[in-house]
Design a protein around this motif. Structure first.
Motif, PDB file in Angstrom:
ATOM      1  N   PHE A   1       0.830  -1.219   0.000  1.00 44.42           N
ATOM      2  CA  PHE A   1       0.000   0.000   0.000  1.00 44.42           C
ATOM      3  C   PHE A   1       0.863   1.266   0.000  1.00 44.42           C
ATOM      4  CE2 PHE A   1      -3.550  -2.526   2.105  1.00 44.42           C
ATOM      5  CZ  PHE A   1      -4.384  -2.430   1.016  1.00 44.42           C
TER       6      PHE A   1
ATOM      7  N   LYS B   1      -5.943 -22.620   7.330  1.00 42.46           N
ATOM      8  CA  LYS B   1      -5.756 -22.304   8.760  1.00 42.46           C
ATOM      9  C   LYS B   1      -4.417 -22.825   9.252  1.00 42.46           C
ATOM     10  CE  LYS B   1     -10.442 -21.861  10.394  1.00 42.46           C
ATOM     11  NZ  LYS B   1     -11.589 -22.536  10.976  1.00 42.46           N
TER      12      LYS B   1
ATOM     13  N   HIS C   1     -10.472  -9.247  20.994  1.00 47.92           N
ATOM     14  CA  HIS C   1     -11.080 -10.511  21.430  1.00 47.92           C
ATOM     15  C   HIS C   1     -11.417 -11.409  20.243  1.00 47.92           C
ATOM     16  CE1 HIS C   1     -11.284  -8.633  25.338  1.00 47.92           C
ATOM     17  NE2 HIS C   1     -11.924  -7.608  24.787  1.00 47.92           N
ATOM     18  N   LEU C   2     -10.492 -11.486  19.291  1.00 47.01           N
ATOM     19  CA  LEU C   2     -10.754 -12.299  18.102  1.00 47.01           C
ATOM     20  C   LEU C   2     -10.126 -13.681  18.261  1.00 47.01           C
ATOM     21  CD1 LEU C   2     -10.160  -9.915  15.039  1.00 47.01           C
ATOM     22  CD2 LEU C   2     -12.331 -10.698  15.971  1.00 47.01           C
ATOM     23  N   PRO C   3     -10.920 -14.728  18.116  1.00 52.58           N
ATOM     24  CA  PRO C   3     -10.329 -16.066  18.116  1.00 52.58           C
ATOM     25  C   PRO C   3      -9.703 -16.350  16.747  1.00 52.58           C
ATOM     26  CG  PRO C   3     -12.677 -16.221  17.775  1.00 52.58           C
ATOM     27  CD  PRO C   3     -12.375 -14.767  17.947  1.00 52.58           C
TER      28      PRO C   3
ATOM     29  N   ARG D   1     -10.582 -18.032  14.209  1.00 50.19           N
ATOM     30  CA  ARG D   1     -11.464 -17.904  13.039  1.00 50.19           C
ATOM     31  C   ARG D   1     -11.539 -16.445  12.544  1.00 50.19           C
ATOM     32  NH1 ARG D   1     -17.585 -20.256  12.851  1.00 50.19           N
ATOM     33  NH2 ARG D   1     -18.145 -19.492  10.800  1.00 50.19           N
TER      34      ARG D   1
ATOM     35  N   VAL E   1      -8.107 -15.419  11.034  1.00 42.09           N
ATOM     36  CA  VAL E   1      -7.926 -15.982   9.683  1.00 42.09           C
ATOM     37  C   VAL E   1      -8.744 -15.178   8.668  1.00 42.09           C
ATOM     38  CG1 VAL E   1      -8.329 -18.013   8.237  1.00 42.09           C
ATOM     39  CG2 VAL E   1      -7.344 -18.290  10.492  1.00 42.09           C
ATOM     40  N   ALA E   2      -9.968 -14.795   9.072  1.00 41.78           N
ATOM     41  CA  ALA E   2     -10.804 -13.977   8.171  1.00 41.78           C
ATOM     42  C   ALA E   2     -10.120 -12.646   7.870  1.00 41.78           C
ATOM     43  CB  ALA E   2     -12.173 -13.750   8.800  1.00 41.78           C
ATOM     44  N   LEU E   3      -9.463 -12.113   8.878  1.00 41.57           N
ATOM     45  CA  LEU E   3      -8.722 -10.851   8.701  1.00 41.57           C
ATOM     46  C   LEU E   3      -7.546 -11.062   7.735  1.00 41.57           C
ATOM     47  CD1 LEU E   3      -9.183  -8.100  10.027  1.00 41.57           C
ATOM     48  CD2 LEU E   3      -7.445  -8.695  11.708  1.00 41.57           C
TER      49      LEU E   3
ATOM     50  N   ARG F   1      -7.269 -13.401   5.442  1.00 41.01           N
ATOM     51  CA  ARG F   1      -7.737 -13.659   4.074  1.00 41.01           C
ATOM     52  C   ARG F   1      -8.397 -12.419   3.456  1.00 41.01           C
ATOM     53  NH1 ARG F   1     -10.769 -19.187   5.834  1.00 41.01           N
ATOM     54  NH2 ARG F   1      -8.998 -20.620   5.752  1.00 41.01           N
ATOM     55  N   GLY F   2      -8.567 -11.380   4.261  1.00 35.18           N
ATOM     56  CA  GLY F   2      -9.308 -10.195   3.827  1.00 35.18           C
ATOM     57  C   GLY F   2      -8.770  -9.537   2.566  1.00 35.18           C
ATOM     58  N   LEU F   3      -7.446  -9.484   2.439  1.00 32.03           N
ATOM     59  CA  LEU F   3      -6.865  -8.819   1.268  1.00 32.03           C
ATOM     60  C   LEU F   3      -7.182  -9.573  -0.019  1.00 32.03           C
ATOM     61  CD1 LEU F   3      -3.286  -7.516   2.063  1.00 32.03           C
ATOM     62  CD2 LEU F   3      -5.340  -6.212   1.600  1.00 32.03           C
TER      63      LEU F   3
ATOM     64  N   PHE G   1      -9.722 -11.527  -0.440  1.00 33.66           N
ATOM     65  CA  PHE G   1     -11.160 -11.333  -0.621  1.00 33.66           C
ATOM     66  C   PHE G   1     -11.424  -9.989  -1.309  1.00 33.66           C
ATOM     67  CE2 PHE G   1     -15.063  -9.420   0.863  1.00 33.66           C
ATOM     68  CZ  PHE G   1     -15.998 -10.416   0.675  1.00 33.66           C
ATOM     69  N   TYR G   2     -10.798  -8.951  -0.780  1.00 29.55           N
ATOM     70  CA  TYR G   2     -11.003  -7.601  -1.318  1.00 29.55           C
ATOM     71  C   TYR G   2     -10.533  -7.521  -2.771  1.00 29.55           C
ATOM     72  CZ  TYR G   2     -10.128  -2.554  -1.847  1.00 29.55           C
ATOM     73  OH  TYR G   2     -10.096  -1.269  -2.303  1.00 29.55           O
TER      74      TYR G   2
ATOM     75  N   CYS H   1     -12.824  -9.821  -5.114  1.00 31.09           N
ATOM     76  CA  CYS H   1     -14.194  -9.311  -5.303  1.00 31.09           C
ATOM     77  C   CYS H   1     -14.193  -8.015  -6.105  1.00 31.09           C
ATOM     78  CB  CYS H   1     -14.871  -9.070  -3.958  1.00 31.09           C
ATOM     79  SG  CYS H   1     -15.240 -10.590  -3.097  1.00 31.09           S
TER      80      CYS H   1
ATOM     81  N   TYR I   1     -18.207 -17.669   3.650  1.00 26.97           N
ATOM     82  CA  TYR I   1     -17.289 -16.980   2.724  1.00 26.97           C
ATOM     83  C   TYR I   1     -17.966 -16.761   1.368  1.00 26.97           C
ATOM     84  CZ  TYR I   1     -12.989 -16.806   5.482  1.00 26.97           C
ATOM     85  OH  TYR I   1     -12.039 -16.488   6.426  1.00 26.97           O
TER      86      TYR I   1
ATOM     87  N   PRO J   1     -11.105  -5.296   3.051  1.00 24.69           N
ATOM     88  CA  PRO J   1     -10.409  -6.336   3.813  1.00 24.69           C
ATOM     89  C   PRO J   1     -11.118  -6.741   5.107  1.00 24.69           C
ATOM     90  CG  PRO J   1      -8.856  -4.664   3.066  1.00 24.69           C
ATOM     91  CD  PRO J   1     -10.230  -4.135   2.769  1.00 24.69           C
TER      92      PRO J   1
END
Lengths: 301, 64
Positions: free
Chosen positions: A31, A170, A193-195, A197, A200-202, A204-206, A208-209, A212, B16, B41
Protein backbone atom coordinates in the motif's frame (compact mmCIF):
# COMPACT_ATOMS: atom_id res chain seq x y z
CA UNK A 1 -1.82 1.50 -12.06
CA UNK A 2 -2.81 -1.98 -11.03
CA UNK A 3 -6.05 -2.30 -9.12
CA UNK A 4 -6.26 -5.71 -7.43
CA UNK A 5 -2.84 -7.23 -8.17
CA UNK A 6 -1.23 -5.34 -5.29
CA UNK A 7 -3.44 -7.21 -2.83
CA UNK A 8 -3.25 -10.59 -4.56
CA UNK A 9 0.47 -10.94 -5.16
CA UNK A 10 1.21 -10.71 -1.41
CA UNK A 11 -0.04 -14.28 -0.92
CA UNK A 12 2.15 -15.60 -3.74
CA UNK A 13 5.18 -13.80 -2.31
CA UNK A 14 4.32 -15.07 1.18
CA UNK A 15 4.40 -18.66 -0.06
CA UNK A 16 8.00 -18.24 -1.20
CA UNK A 17 9.36 -16.14 1.64
CA UNK A 18 7.65 -17.93 4.56
CA UNK A 19 8.78 -17.14 8.10
CA UNK A 20 11.38 -14.55 7.08
CA UNK A 21 8.73 -11.93 6.28
CA UNK A 22 5.78 -10.45 8.13
CA UNK A 23 2.67 -10.76 5.97
CA UNK A 24 1.16 -7.63 7.52
CA UNK A 25 4.31 -5.67 6.71
CA UNK A 26 4.25 -6.96 3.13
CA UNK A 27 0.60 -5.87 2.80
CA UNK A 28 1.45 -2.46 4.23
CA UNK A 29 4.46 -2.22 1.91
CA UNK A 30 2.19 -2.96 -1.05
CA UNK A 31 0.00 0.00 0.00
CA UNK A 32 2.98 2.24 0.71
CA UNK A 33 3.54 3.83 -2.74
CA UNK A 34 -0.13 4.90 -2.99
CA UNK A 35 -0.78 5.51 0.70
CA UNK A 36 -0.43 9.30 0.72
CA UNK A 37 -0.86 10.06 -2.97
CA UNK A 38 -3.87 8.14 -4.32
CA UNK A 39 -6.42 10.58 -2.93
CA UNK A 40 -4.73 13.49 -4.72
CA UNK A 41 -4.51 11.54 -8.00
CA UNK A 42 -8.27 11.59 -8.51
CA UNK A 43 -8.71 14.79 -6.53
CA UNK A 44 -11.30 15.60 -3.88
CA UNK A 45 -13.30 18.63 -2.88
CA UNK A 46 -13.52 20.37 0.48
CA UNK A 47 -16.28 22.95 0.35
CA UNK A 48 -15.71 24.89 -2.85
CA UNK A 49 -12.04 23.90 -3.11
CA UNK A 50 -10.91 21.09 -5.39
CA UNK A 51 -7.66 19.53 -4.28
CA UNK A 52 -5.46 17.48 -6.65
CA UNK A 53 -6.47 15.83 -9.88
CA UNK A 54 -5.23 18.56 -12.28
CA UNK A 55 -2.38 16.48 -13.75
CA UNK A 56 -2.81 13.10 -12.08
CA UNK A 57 -0.28 11.11 -14.08
CA UNK A 58 2.56 13.60 -13.63
CA UNK A 59 1.71 13.90 -9.92
CA UNK A 60 1.39 10.16 -9.32
CA UNK A 61 4.40 8.91 -11.27
CA UNK A 62 6.50 11.85 -12.42
CA UNK A 63 9.15 14.20 -11.15
CA UNK A 64 8.45 16.94 -10.13
CA UNK A 65 5.59 15.18 -8.40
CA UNK A 66 5.12 12.29 -5.97
CA UNK A 67 6.54 9.75 -8.42
CA UNK A 68 9.46 9.11 -6.05
CA UNK A 69 7.07 7.04 -3.91
CA UNK A 70 7.10 4.53 -6.77
CA UNK A 71 10.88 4.03 -6.67
CA UNK A 72 12.99 1.26 -5.18
CA UNK A 73 14.91 3.74 -3.04
CA UNK A 74 11.74 4.95 -1.29
CA UNK A 75 11.03 1.37 -0.17
CA UNK A 76 14.63 0.95 1.03
CA UNK A 77 14.41 4.24 2.93
CA UNK A 78 11.16 3.38 4.73
CA UNK A 79 12.19 -0.19 5.55
CA UNK A 80 15.60 0.98 6.82
CA UNK A 81 13.83 3.49 9.04
CA UNK A 82 11.59 0.71 10.40
CA UNK A 83 14.65 -1.50 10.96
CA UNK A 84 16.41 1.34 12.81
CA UNK A 85 13.43 2.15 15.04
CA UNK A 86 11.80 -1.24 15.69
CA UNK A 87 14.75 -3.57 14.93
CA UNK A 88 12.38 -6.08 13.40
CA UNK A 89 14.03 -7.75 10.42
CA UNK A 90 10.89 -9.43 9.14
CA UNK A 91 8.94 -6.16 9.22
CA UNK A 92 11.72 -4.35 7.34
CA UNK A 93 11.91 -7.19 4.80
CA UNK A 94 8.12 -7.40 4.45
CA UNK A 95 7.78 -3.67 3.84
CA UNK A 96 10.58 -3.70 1.28
CA UNK A 97 9.28 -6.74 -0.61
CA UNK A 98 5.68 -5.44 -0.65
CA UNK A 99 6.83 -2.04 -1.84
CA UNK A 100 9.11 -3.38 -4.59
CA UNK A 101 6.37 -5.76 -5.78
CA UNK A 102 4.03 -2.77 -6.10
CA UNK A 103 6.40 -0.54 -8.05
CA UNK A 104 7.48 -3.38 -10.34
CA UNK A 105 3.85 -4.29 -11.04
CA UNK A 106 3.05 -0.66 -11.87
CA UNK A 107 5.56 -0.59 -14.73
CA UNK A 108 2.89 -2.36 -16.75
CA UNK A 109 0.79 0.76 -17.33
CA UNK A 110 1.76 3.41 -19.86
CA UNK A 111 2.88 5.92 -17.19
CA UNK A 112 5.41 3.48 -15.72
CA UNK A 113 7.46 4.09 -12.59
CA UNK A 114 10.76 5.83 -11.84
CA UNK A 115 12.32 2.65 -10.48
CA UNK A 116 15.82 4.10 -10.24
CA UNK A 117 14.97 7.55 -8.88
CA UNK A 118 16.88 9.81 -8.14
CA UNK A 119 19.63 8.42 -10.38
CA UNK A 120 17.25 8.31 -13.33
CA UNK A 121 13.92 10.13 -13.64
CA UNK A 122 12.99 8.15 -16.76
CA UNK A 123 9.90 6.04 -16.18
CA UNK A 124 10.18 2.33 -16.97
CA UNK A 125 7.10 0.89 -18.66
CA UNK A 126 5.98 -2.15 -20.61
CA UNK A 127 2.93 -0.16 -21.79
CA UNK A 128 0.57 -3.10 -21.31
CA UNK A 129 -2.45 -0.92 -20.47
CA UNK A 130 -3.13 2.82 -20.40
CA UNK A 131 -2.96 4.82 -17.20
CA UNK A 132 -6.44 6.33 -17.14
CA UNK A 133 -6.47 8.36 -13.91
CA UNK A 134 -7.38 11.47 -15.94
CA UNK A 135 -10.88 9.98 -16.27
CA UNK A 136 -11.45 10.07 -12.50
CA UNK A 137 -11.88 7.03 -10.26
CA UNK A 138 -14.92 5.52 -11.99
CA UNK A 139 -13.60 6.24 -15.48
CA UNK A 140 -10.24 4.77 -14.54
CA UNK A 141 -11.90 1.63 -13.17
CA UNK A 142 -14.04 1.19 -16.28
CA UNK A 143 -11.02 1.68 -18.57
CA UNK A 144 -8.80 -0.61 -16.49
CA UNK A 145 -11.33 -3.44 -16.38
CA UNK A 146 -11.85 -3.15 -20.15
CA UNK A 147 -8.11 -3.42 -20.83
CA UNK A 148 -5.27 -5.92 -20.35
CA UNK A 149 -5.16 -4.59 -16.77
CA UNK A 150 -8.34 -6.52 -15.93
CA UNK A 151 -6.85 -9.65 -17.48
CA UNK A 152 -3.67 -9.10 -15.44
CA UNK A 153 -5.68 -8.92 -12.19
CA UNK A 154 -7.61 -12.06 -13.11
CA UNK A 155 -4.33 -13.82 -13.93
CA UNK A 156 -3.03 -13.04 -10.43
CA UNK A 157 -6.25 -14.23 -8.80
CA UNK A 158 -5.91 -17.57 -10.61
CA UNK A 159 -2.18 -17.79 -9.76
CA UNK A 160 -2.90 -17.32 -6.05
CA UNK A 161 -5.86 -19.72 -5.98
CA UNK A 162 -3.95 -22.41 -7.90
CA UNK A 163 -0.30 -22.05 -6.88
CA UNK A 164 -0.50 -20.39 -3.47
CA UNK A 165 -3.75 -21.87 -2.13
CA UNK A 166 -1.96 -23.47 0.81
CA UNK A 167 -1.21 -19.98 2.15
CA UNK A 168 -4.96 -19.56 2.65
CA UNK A 169 -5.38 -22.54 4.98
CA UNK A 170 -5.76 -22.30 8.76
CA UNK A 171 -2.79 -24.62 9.12
CA UNK A 172 -0.55 -22.21 7.18
CA UNK A 173 -1.87 -19.28 9.18
CA UNK A 174 -1.10 -21.14 12.41
CA UNK A 175 2.36 -22.40 11.42
CA UNK A 176 3.77 -19.54 9.30
CA UNK A 177 1.78 -16.30 9.41
CA UNK A 178 1.41 -16.01 13.20
CA UNK A 179 4.90 -17.30 14.12
CA UNK A 180 6.40 -14.82 11.60
CA UNK A 181 4.68 -11.95 13.37
CA UNK A 182 3.63 -13.17 16.84
CA UNK A 183 3.48 -9.81 18.61
CA UNK A 184 1.07 -8.11 16.22
CA UNK A 185 -1.28 -11.07 15.83
CA UNK A 186 -1.28 -11.56 19.61
CA UNK A 187 -2.10 -7.87 20.08
CA UNK A 188 -5.02 -8.07 17.62
CA UNK A 189 -6.23 -11.23 19.37
CA UNK A 190 -6.12 -9.57 22.81
CA UNK A 191 -7.33 -6.11 21.85
CA UNK A 192 -10.32 -7.15 19.74
CA UNK A 193 -11.08 -10.51 21.43
CA UNK A 194 -10.75 -12.30 18.10
CA UNK A 195 -10.33 -16.07 18.12
CA UNK A 196 -8.45 -17.88 15.35
CA UNK A 197 -11.46 -17.90 13.04
CA UNK A 198 -11.67 -14.10 13.14
CA UNK A 199 -7.92 -13.68 12.71
CA UNK A 200 -7.93 -15.98 9.68
CA UNK A 201 -10.80 -13.98 8.17
CA UNK A 202 -8.72 -10.85 8.70
CA UNK A 203 -5.69 -12.51 7.07
CA UNK A 204 -7.74 -13.66 4.07
CA UNK A 205 -9.31 -10.19 3.83
CA UNK A 206 -6.86 -8.82 1.27
CA UNK A 207 -7.42 -11.71 -1.13
CA UNK A 208 -11.16 -11.33 -0.62
CA UNK A 209 -11.00 -7.60 -1.32
CA UNK A 210 -8.77 -7.96 -4.38
CA UNK A 211 -10.75 -10.83 -5.86
CA UNK A 212 -14.19 -9.31 -5.30
CA UNK A 213 -13.08 -5.92 -6.58
CA UNK A 214 -12.18 -7.47 -9.94
CA UNK A 215 -15.76 -8.68 -10.39
CA UNK A 216 -17.54 -5.62 -9.00
CA UNK A 217 -15.61 -3.20 -11.22
CA UNK A 218 -15.80 -5.49 -14.25
CA UNK A 219 -19.60 -5.61 -13.86
CA UNK A 220 -19.59 -1.82 -13.55
CA UNK A 221 -17.51 -1.46 -16.73
CA UNK A 222 -19.72 -3.87 -18.68
CA UNK A 223 -23.22 -3.04 -17.46
CA UNK A 224 -23.14 0.55 -16.19
CA UNK A 225 -20.30 2.41 -17.92
CA UNK A 226 -20.65 0.31 -21.12
CA UNK A 227 -16.99 0.86 -21.98
CA UNK A 228 -15.57 -0.89 -25.00
CA UNK A 229 -13.69 -4.12 -24.28
CA UNK A 230 -10.14 -3.65 -25.62
CA UNK A 231 -7.58 -6.14 -24.36
CA UNK A 232 -5.03 -5.39 -27.07
CA UNK A 233 -1.55 -4.43 -25.81
CA UNK A 234 -1.63 -0.78 -24.70
CA UNK A 235 -5.43 -0.60 -24.63
CA UNK A 236 -8.00 0.76 -24.26
CA UNK A 237 -7.44 3.02 -27.24
CA UNK A 238 -10.21 5.48 -26.31
CA UNK A 239 -8.05 6.76 -23.43
CA UNK A 240 -5.42 9.32 -24.42
CA UNK A 241 -1.94 7.87 -24.01
CA UNK A 242 0.37 9.99 -21.86
CA UNK A 243 4.10 9.24 -21.84
CA UNK A 244 6.12 10.73 -18.98
CA UNK A 245 9.34 9.88 -20.79
CA UNK A 246 8.81 11.03 -24.36
CA UNK A 247 11.47 10.54 -27.01
CA UNK A 248 13.13 7.46 -28.47
CA UNK A 249 13.15 4.32 -26.32
CA UNK A 250 16.94 4.13 -26.57
CA UNK A 251 17.24 7.33 -24.46
CA UNK A 252 15.07 5.78 -21.74
CA UNK A 253 17.02 2.52 -22.02
CA UNK A 254 20.39 4.19 -21.46
CA UNK A 255 18.92 6.37 -18.71
CA UNK A 256 17.57 3.28 -16.96
CA UNK A 257 20.82 1.37 -17.41
CA UNK A 258 22.93 4.14 -15.89
CA UNK A 259 20.29 4.79 -13.20
CA UNK A 260 20.15 1.11 -12.19
CA UNK A 261 23.95 0.87 -12.02
CA UNK A 262 24.18 4.03 -9.86
CA UNK A 263 21.36 2.80 -7.60
CA UNK A 264 23.05 -0.58 -7.18
CA UNK A 265 26.34 1.05 -6.20
CA UNK A 266 24.55 3.45 -3.84
CA UNK A 267 22.69 0.59 -2.13
CA UNK A 268 25.88 -1.46 -1.70
CA UNK A 269 27.61 1.56 -0.14
CA UNK A 270 24.61 2.18 2.20
CA UNK A 271 24.61 -1.51 3.16
CA UNK A 272 28.29 -1.42 4.03
CA UNK A 273 28.07 1.91 5.86
CA UNK A 274 25.03 1.43 8.10
CA UNK A 275 22.21 -0.88 6.90
CA UNK A 276 24.26 -4.03 7.61
CA UNK A 277 24.91 -2.78 11.15
CA UNK A 278 21.19 -2.13 11.66
CA UNK A 279 20.40 -5.58 10.24
CA UNK A 280 22.89 -7.31 12.55
CA UNK A 281 21.49 -5.67 15.68
CA UNK A 282 17.91 -6.48 14.55
CA UNK A 283 16.01 -9.58 15.61
CA UNK A 284 14.10 -12.40 13.93
CA UNK A 285 10.83 -13.85 15.24
CA UNK A 286 11.48 -16.68 17.76
CA UNK A 287 10.16 -19.33 15.35
CA UNK A 288 12.71 -18.38 12.68
CA UNK A 289 15.53 -18.25 15.25
CA UNK A 290 14.55 -21.73 16.47
CA UNK A 291 14.39 -23.00 12.89
CA UNK A 292 17.85 -21.60 12.12
CA UNK A 293 19.26 -23.12 15.30
CA UNK A 294 17.65 -26.46 14.39
CA UNK A 295 19.30 -26.38 10.97
CA UNK A 296 22.67 -25.51 12.52
CA UNK A 297 22.34 -28.33 15.06
CA UNK A 298 21.42 -30.80 12.31
CA UNK A 299 24.38 -29.65 10.23
CA UNK A 300 26.73 -30.00 13.23
CA UNK A 301 25.50 -33.55 13.89
CA UNK B 1 -26.90 -36.17 6.63
CA UNK B 2 -29.11 -33.76 8.57
CA UNK B 3 -29.23 -30.08 7.50
CA UNK B 4 -27.89 -29.06 10.91
CA UNK B 5 -24.84 -31.30 10.53
CA UNK B 6 -24.37 -30.21 6.94
CA UNK B 7 -24.38 -26.58 8.11
CA UNK B 8 -21.96 -27.34 10.95
CA UNK B 9 -19.48 -29.02 8.58
CA UNK B 10 -19.60 -26.37 5.88
CA UNK B 11 -20.60 -23.25 7.81
CA UNK B 12 -17.39 -21.34 7.18
CA UNK B 13 -17.23 -22.12 3.46
CA UNK B 14 -20.86 -21.11 3.00
CA UNK B 15 -20.29 -17.86 4.91
CA UNK B 16 -17.29 -16.98 2.72
CA UNK B 17 -19.39 -17.67 -0.39
CA UNK B 18 -22.18 -15.45 1.01
CA UNK B 19 -19.60 -12.75 1.79
CA UNK B 20 -18.30 -12.84 -1.79
CA UNK B 21 -21.76 -12.55 -3.36
CA UNK B 22 -22.96 -9.85 -0.94
CA UNK B 23 -19.75 -7.81 -1.25
CA UNK B 24 -19.77 -7.87 -5.06
CA UNK B 25 -23.47 -6.89 -5.12
CA UNK B 26 -22.97 -4.10 -2.57
CA UNK B 27 -19.81 -2.97 -4.35
CA UNK B 28 -21.67 -2.76 -7.64
CA UNK B 29 -24.32 -0.51 -6.10
CA UNK B 30 -22.39 1.48 -3.47
CA UNK B 31 -18.98 1.71 -5.06
CA UNK B 32 -17.36 4.50 -3.04
CA UNK B 33 -18.60 3.27 0.33
CA UNK B 34 -17.88 -0.43 -0.16
CA UNK B 35 -14.98 -0.77 -2.62
CA UNK B 36 -12.23 0.73 -0.50
CA UNK B 37 -9.18 -0.36 1.48
CA UNK B 38 -10.97 -0.31 4.84
CA UNK B 39 -14.34 -1.95 4.21
CA UNK B 40 -13.00 -4.49 1.70
CA UNK B 41 -10.41 -6.34 3.81
CA UNK B 42 -12.65 -6.18 6.93
CA UNK B 43 -15.77 -7.50 5.19
CA UNK B 44 -15.01 -11.24 5.59
CA UNK B 45 -14.35 -10.66 9.29
CA UNK B 46 -17.82 -9.12 9.55
CA UNK B 47 -19.68 -11.83 7.63
CA UNK B 48 -17.69 -14.90 8.64
CA UNK B 49 -17.08 -14.14 12.31
CA UNK B 50 -18.80 -11.06 13.79
CA UNK B 51 -22.35 -11.48 12.43
CA UNK B 52 -22.59 -15.24 13.23
CA UNK B 53 -21.23 -14.55 16.72
CA UNK B 54 -23.80 -11.80 17.35
CA UNK B 55 -26.59 -14.01 15.98
CA UNK B 56 -25.54 -16.90 18.24
CA UNK B 57 -25.55 -14.59 21.26
CA UNK B 58 -28.96 -13.21 20.36
CA UNK B 59 -30.35 -16.73 19.92
CA UNK B 60 -28.90 -17.80 23.25
CA UNK B 61 -30.49 -14.76 24.91
CA UNK B 62 -33.91 -15.50 23.39
CA UNK B 63 -33.65 -19.16 24.37
CA UNK B 64 -33.19 -18.22 28.05
Amino acid sequence: MSWATHELENYFIQKHVGLRMSFLACALGAFLPDLFTKGFVYGFTIGSYKIGGSDPIQFHRGWPGAGFTHSILWGVLVSTLVLAIFRSRNWALGLLIGHVAHVVTDINDTAGTMLFFPFSTDTITTGMWRHAAVLGRYGDAAAYYSSPGGVWDMFWLVVVLVFARQTLTKEYFRTVIVPADPRVWAWIHRKFHLPERGLVALYRGLLFYGGCRIFAWTFYARFQAHTRWDVSWGGPDYVERVDLTPGPWTDAFWGALIGSACLAVFLVVCWKLFIQRLWNRGYDPPALTAKKQGIETTAAN
Amino acid sequence: MSPRRLWRDHEEGVLYAVAVVVYIALGYVFKTIVLNWIVGPLFPLLVVYLVPTWLRRLRARWAR
